[in-house]
Design a protein around this motif. Structure first.
Motif, PDB file in Angstrom:
ATOM      1  N   ASP A 122      32.763  50.735  34.375  1.00 43.95           N
ATOM      2  CA  ASP A 122      31.555  51.151  35.125  1.00 43.95           C
ATOM      3  C   ASP A 122      31.514  53.252  34.598  1.00 43.95           C
ATOM      4  O   ASP A 122      30.870  53.635  35.143  1.00 43.95           O
ATOM      5  CB  ASP A 122      32.921  51.698  35.976  1.00 43.95           C
ATOM      6  N   ASP A 123      31.519  53.285  33.222  1.00 44.99           N
ATOM      7  CA  ASP A 123      31.945  54.819  32.662  1.00 44.99           C
ATOM      8  C   ASP A 123      30.537  54.231  30.739  1.00 44.99           C
ATOM      9  O   ASP A 123      30.584  53.175  30.906  1.00 44.99           O
ATOM     10  CB  ASP A 123      33.633  54.614  31.930  1.00 44.99           C
TER      11      ASP A 123
ATOM     12  N   ASP B 143      31.404  50.984  27.934  1.00 44.25           N
ATOM     13  CA  ASP B 143      31.123  50.975  28.619  1.00 44.25           C
ATOM     14  C   ASP B 143      29.426  50.351  27.928  1.00 44.25           C
ATOM     15  O   ASP B 143      29.870  48.957  28.018  1.00 44.25           O
ATOM     16  CB  ASP B 143      31.343  50.327  30.696  1.00 44.25           C
TER      17      ASP B 143
ATOM     18  N   ASP C 220      36.096  45.784  32.183  1.00 48.81           N
ATOM     19  CA  ASP C 220      36.951  47.160  31.957  1.00 48.81           C
ATOM     20  C   ASP C 220      37.864  47.313  33.172  1.00 48.81           C
ATOM     21  O   ASP C 220      38.344  46.027  33.908  1.00 48.81           O
ATOM     22  CB  ASP C 220      35.501  47.719  32.221  1.00 48.81           C
TER      23      ASP C 220
ATOM     24  N   ASP D 145      39.898  50.509  34.873  1.00 56.58           N
ATOM     25  CA  ASP D 145      39.296  51.735  35.453  1.00 56.58           C
ATOM     26  C   ASP D 145      38.187  51.683  35.593  1.00 56.58           C
ATOM     27  O   ASP D 145      37.223  51.866  35.769  1.00 56.58           O
ATOM     28  CB  ASP D 145      39.961  52.743  34.847  1.00 56.58           C
ATOM     29  N   GLY D 146      38.627  51.531  37.358  1.00 59.34           N
ATOM     30  CA  GLY D 146      36.991  51.856  37.843  1.00 59.34           C
ATOM     31  C   GLY D 146      36.454  50.295  38.502  1.00 59.34           C
ATOM     32  O   GLY D 146      34.895  50.239  38.511  1.00 59.34           O
ATOM     33  N   THR D 147      36.640  49.486  37.553  1.00 59.63           N
ATOM     34  CA  THR D 147      36.182  47.812  37.565  1.00 59.63           C
ATOM     35  C   THR D 147      36.659  46.977  38.046  1.00 59.63           C
ATOM     36  O   THR D 147      36.290  46.453  38.572  1.00 59.63           O
ATOM     37  CB  THR D 147      35.678  47.836  35.501  1.00 59.63           C
TER      38      THR D 147
HETATM   39 MG   LIG Z   1      36.504  52.362  33.248  1.00 60.90          MG
END
Ligand SMILES: [Mg+2]
Length: 255
Positions: A198-199, A202, A23, A25-27
């Motif tokens: 992260d979400d 996922d 992923d 964003d955030g990953t």
């Molecule tokens: Mg993400």
């Protein structure tokens, strides 16, 4: 579940049959206050080019495919956008299943744009195959933004899906990060793959791994990238968890 680190050796021994699905964003980027502010994590910029030369690699995002391709900016990577509904070839391609729903999405876009004028700080992100309503800048409007988006999805026959400080309206088609992972893994003749995210969307990627494992001799490694906002559902179904993009990049550097 496979013993904790043996899978790393198998990835290293047979890289062309071992896929890396990430992923964005955030990953491999830190979460930014607004979607336009996200940047590839500096350590990802160091580590990923070499990994992408050795391993089949796909970055899958909720963003537009061209957007995530530009943000990552590496060759030898397959870029998938809008949770699987779009991907990059020489240009962005939309999954044909989405096309009949474009007029309904256009109507939802108009109605949402009108409705959020009363919700300061709430932003719309138009992704053609879906529309995301962001309320990270306006957390006090969360309930109202969710009510609006989910009500409109119901009325128009679209699906509403919650994410990190956002809700996304998407067409009712059976495409997600998991279905795309399954298709790519079989096209690339993979014997194993890792998926890191992260979400909530996922969890679909993790489900893709589980499906392939049930189908036959396939090894999947589902990695939850933790932050204070990580939904508990994600960690509950992961094989292992790492602390933020830094934790993931420590792990990827072992490959
Ligand atoms: Mg993400």
């Amino acid at each position: 579940m496979a013993p904790k680190w043996e899978w790393v050796d198998r990835f290293r021994r047979e890289p062309r049959r071992s896929g890396i699905f990430l992923d964005f964003d955030g990953t491999i980027s830190d979460i930014a206050p607004s979607p336009g502010g996200a940047r590839l994590h500096p350590r990802a910029a160091e580590i990923l080019p070499e990994l992408a030369r050795r391993f089949p690699m796909c970055v899958m995002s909720g963003r537009r495919a061209a957007d995530v391709a530009a943000l990552v900016g590496l060759p030898h990577v397959h870029y998938v956008g809008v949770h699987g509904m779009e991907w990059m070839e020489d240009e962005a391609r939309l999954d044909p299943l989405v096309l009949p729903h474009l007029p309904t999405l256009e109507r939802a876009r108009r109605e949402l744009a009108a409705a959020i004028t009363g919700l300061p700080g709430v932003e719309l992100e138009d992704k053609l195959a879906s529309i995301t309503v962001h309320f990270r800048q306006a957390p006090s409007e969360e309930d109202e933004a969710l009510r609006l988006a989910e009500g409109l999805a119901d009325a128009l026959g679209l699906k509403a899906r919650r994410g990190r400080m956002s809700v996304e309206l998407r067409p009712p088609v059976d495409i997600d990060k998991g279905t795309v992972l399954i298709r790519l893994a079989s096209g690339w003749k993979l014997r194993r793959a890792l998926y890191a995210g992260d979400d909530l969307t996922d969890v679909d990627g993790f489900r893709g791994l589980r499906y392939l494992m049930k189908e036959g001799a396939f090894e999947g490694v589902a990695i939850a990238v933790l932050s204070p906002e990580t939904p508990i559902e994600l960690e509950a179904v992961a094989d292992l968890a790492v602390e933020g993009p830094d934790g993931l990049l420590d792990l990827l550097s072992r490959l």
